[in-house]
Design an enzyme around this catalytic site. Structure first.
Site: not given
Ligand code: FES
Length: 138
Positions: A85, A102, A104, A113, A117
């Protein structure tokens, strides 16, 4: 078993042979109101069976809106694949003014990020974007 056998071998064939299905195309126009009424149940059954088969076996229709079957794929294909995980703990005090995280799973600067994306959105006609955490201005 006799009951099932009787239904399959006798009851259903008798029912189907009793339906007022014409032999010619023009015969459809000669059917009466009750004839059409008697065709409703088998028509609904056939339509339901065809629809169920379509939904169950439809090819990867994805988000076409026609197929409701969920095609479940991995979301994360690159970030810390060896972990069961992926969990990141970030102290809010370490965020100076704001930070974009992020969502995505495509960032090369995880968990932040990096704009990846955008490429994904262009390729997949998607609308992914980061979550931006900012400090309140005092
Ligand atoms: S790179 Fe993943 S949301 Fe921006």
């Amino acid at each position: 078993m006799d009951f099932l056998s009787s239904i399959v071998k006798t009851t259903i064939p008798n029912y189907l042979s009793g339906l007022p299905i014409p032999n010619t195309f023009g015969g459809w126009f000669k059917l009466g109101f009750t004839d059409y009424l008697s065709l409703i149940p088998p028509t609904l059954f056939t339509a339901g069976a065809v629809y169920t088969a379509y939904v169950a076996f439809c090819p990867a229709a994805g988000n076409s809106g026609i197929c409701r079957r969920k095609i479940i794929k991995r979301v994360n294909n690159k970030i810390r694949m060896d972990e069961a995980k992926v969990v990141d703990m970030i102290d809010i005090e370490d965020i100076s003014e704001k930070a974009a995280f992020c969502r995505c799973w495509k960032s090369k600067n995880w968990p932040y990020c990096d704009g990846s994306h955008g490429e994904h959105n262009k390729e997949c006609n998607d609308n992914l974007g980061p979550v931006v955490v900012s400090r309140k201005q005092k």
